[in-house]
Design an enzyme around this catalytic site. Structure first.
Site, short mmCIF file in Angstrom:
data_model
loop_
_atom_site.label_atom_id
_atom_site.label_comp_id
_atom_site.label_asym_id
_atom_site.label_seq_id
_atom_site.Cartn_x
_atom_site.Cartn_y
_atom_site.Cartn_z
N ASP A 145 1.03 -1.14 -0.03
CA ASP A 145 -0.18 -0.07 0.16
C ASP A 145 0.79 1.20 0.03
O ASP A 145 1.83 1.39 0.71
CB ASP A 145 -0.98 0.18 1.22
CG ASP A 145 -1.92 -1.03 1.11
OD1 ASP A 145 -1.97 -1.70 0.13
OD2 ASP A 145 -2.65 -1.34 2.01
N ASP A 194 -15.38 -3.67 -1.15
CA ASP A 194 -15.10 -3.50 -0.07
C ASP A 194 -16.36 -3.25 0.86
O ASP A 194 -17.08 -2.14 0.22
CB ASP A 194 -14.23 -2.20 0.05
CG ASP A 194 -12.84 -2.34 -0.85
OD1 ASP A 194 -12.46 -3.36 -0.73
OD2 ASP A 194 -12.72 -1.16 -1.45
#
Length: 237
Positions: A9, A131
């Site tokens: 990330d 998500d």
């Protein structure tokens, strides 16, 4: 084939991890994303999961583009997401050498872009990140509740020709509380899509549970960085 995806990330050009997607709960792990990527490749990984967090939050950071390019020079397969909300941005990522682009917010806000991307670039190059919190899809870096059930979105995307979904239970991400296997398995079975599990891997048992559930793979982030999962052992699963 079950595939392990080490997560990288990116925020401001650095490798970080967030808890529940909250930028205020961020841990920085490395200033050298390519070095981190090489570490996972040397351990035997054939795919990397790279996310531009600045893009996901609607911010712009060219440092993450530089970081992505440095990772792609290592000649591994990369699935990449975060803030790609147009056909041009999708095409730009693929032209850099990204193997698969992950689309999130636009699947809710502009589903026709996903449909067009699948038509133009092929299902092997496009995934949708679903998500969810409490079964409802979150958007804009998980900040907004769309009110759309995860399964409804998955079925709509399958109708467009999508083959791969990355499912994250936001309430578990970065907390090491284990994957939400029941919800992920249900999405896989009811949608008929290849579902990659994400959010909450803490031990090797979580990886085994994902494989035993018939999922397409799982993404491992904080567990690798904190050392609760060894990538070599995960890959042996």
């Amino acid at each position: 084939m079950f595939t392990i995806y080490p997560a990288i990330d990116l925020r401001g050009g650095k490798v970080v991890r967030l808890k529940e997607g909250d930028p205020a709960r961020m841990t920085s792990y490395s200033d050298d994303p390519a070095e981190m990527a090489k570490r996972w490749i040397d351990a035997g990984s054939t795919w990397l999961h790279v996310v531009n967090l600045d893009g996901a939050f609607g911010e712009s950071d060219n440092a993450n583009r530089d970081a992505l390019e440095s990772i792609l020079k290592l000649s591994t397969r990369v699935q990449f997401g975060g803030g790609m909300r147009s056909l041009d941005s999708i095409e730009a990522a693929l032209s850099l050498g990204v193997s698969r682009v992950i689309l999130g917010t636009i699947a809710i806000e502009q589903p026709e872009i996903v449909r067009d991307a699948l038509s133009r670039f092929g299902a092997e190059h496009i995934a949708v990140g679903i998500d969810a919190r409490d079964g409802l899809v979150r958007t804009r870096g998980w900040k907004d509740n769309s009110g759309v059930p995860a399964l409804d979105l998955a079925l709509q995307m399958r109708g467009f020709g999508l083959g791969t979904v990355i499912f994250t239970d936001v309430s578990r991400d970065g907390l090491g509380s284990g994957l939400n296997i029941p919800a992920t398995r249900e999405l896989s079975e009811k949608s008929g899509l290849d579902v990659i599990a994400s959010g909450g891997v803490h031990t090797i048992d979580d990886v085994k549970a994902a494989k035993d559930a018939g999922l397409a793979g799982c993404i491992i982030g904080r567990a690798l960085y904190d050392g609760t999962v060894e990538l070599v052992k995960a890959l042996q699963v």
